[in-house]
Design an enzyme around this catalytic site. Sequence first.
Site, PDB file in Angstrom:
ATOM      1  CB  SER A  25      -0.969  -0.048   1.189  1.00  0.00           C
ATOM      2  OG  SER A  25      -1.896   0.998   1.152  1.00  0.00           O
ATOM      3  CG  ASP A  69      -3.194  -0.442  -2.173  1.00  0.00           C
ATOM      4  OD1 ASP A  69      -3.182   0.728  -1.737  1.00  0.00           O
ATOM      5  OD2 ASP A  69      -3.829  -1.367  -1.645  1.00  0.00           O
ATOM      6  CG  ASP A 125      -2.781   4.301  -1.330  1.00  0.00           C
ATOM      7  OD1 ASP A 125      -3.558   4.148  -2.303  1.00  0.00           O
ATOM      8  OD2 ASP A 125      -2.809   3.560  -0.330  1.00  0.00           O
ATOM      9  CG  ASP A 170      -6.273   1.189  -0.405  1.00  0.00           C
ATOM     10  OD1 ASP A 170      -5.410   2.092  -0.381  1.00  0.00           O
ATOM     11  OD2 ASP A 170      -6.244   0.196   0.351  1.00  0.00           O
TER      12      ASP A 170
END
Length: 440
Positions: free
Chosen positions: A96, A242, A240, A244
């Site tokens: 992430s 990834d 960000d 989400d």
Amino acid sequence: MKRYFGTDGIRGRANSDLTIDCAMRLANALSLHYTRVFVGRDTRLSSPMFASAFIAQAMAIGMEIIDAGVVGTPCLCYALRSEEDANSCGVMITASHNPYFDNGLKVLSSSGEKLSNEEESYLEGAMDQKTGEFYSLNVGSYFQDKSILKNYVNFLLSLCPNAYFSGRLKFDGANGSAALALRKVATKTGFDYSFYHQHPNGYNINAHCGVLAIHEVFDRLKNLEKNGKEKPFEILVSLDGDGDRCQMILKDGTFLDGDALCYLFAKAFKEQGLLKSMKVAVTTMSSLGLLESLKALGIDTVVTKVGDRALAEAIREEHLVLGSEQSGHIILGDAIGSGDGIYTALLFFSFYHSFEEIKAALQDYKPSFQVLKNISFSSKEALANYLLSKEYQNLYEVFAEFSHIRVVIRPSGTEPILRVLFDGDEGEVLKAKEKLESLF
């Protein structure tokens, strides 16, 4: 206490805290309940390594692999939800917002949601079994599905056919796995935009870009604009690593974190009659100012633990249409089932079409003063030892004299960091911050 899973899957430093053996053990554990796995990965250096290890082991024990390639976590969630197959699960190789040298394994259920604590605990028990006990003479199958990304982009566009903004936008893809999808969406929507940080090289994911560096990026772009090297813009929109999370900064420097976005969405939902229960979900890190501003709108809050999984659970249990985390995780109804930075931006521009509209909607939003300090430890073990110490047990007492602020202390579930949030009266917050710094 769980050994492998934290607040957002299994995460750690690649080849140190997190090894390919862990990925293989996870494949073994998942095979006890699922026959097919959708696999996605982000753009960090070690992601192909972990994906290859997981896929090889899953095939060796007879599982079917659908490889989505480099996609954001929300894209993999979408693929699972659209499939509606109880025999399928998902594994996203990502850390992430963490730096490139970390990585992680996020496990998604057949409905595209993160697993419950009970399900994660069960998997941990299975992961401790010997790998050799799982091998099968029936080797599994492998299929690369490049249509998943295309279908996801089209799905988002179908959800937000009225997304439009009158001014120029700047999009920051964080050199992450959702950058390509964001660019495709922005182009097909017809936004007037420039795109930044969309060229990952394995090392630059989240590096001086994306939501963690949104103020730094904004200042750079404003300096370039001032020197005539960039066109003027209305909003910077950042994801960000990834995809989400989403945060924004308006051209006048107004910062729209998850709290501000929550307020703006709640206000728009209420005005359009979409906020049926007159409640939204927030976390313990959400500001007092947000709670009071929502209350002034006649909107109640359900306060959850930190993490978009807790938000998603509250949304399901309370039948809500909005959940928000200050960091930029925004869950909007049941369309995706998790935080989705691109969907957040698209839906935002379905409600707010100009800088002036946004500023007008923010007039009655009164954020409280906050300072978040991250205390870094050398390792997760060092942090765990500190959490058992007398100093940690008495840490709240250190700030008892500050009666006009709220103090939230919590260890990160993904990094060796202790997060301390001060929220409330500015003077007391700054004094409490100084006291904290004197301790560390």
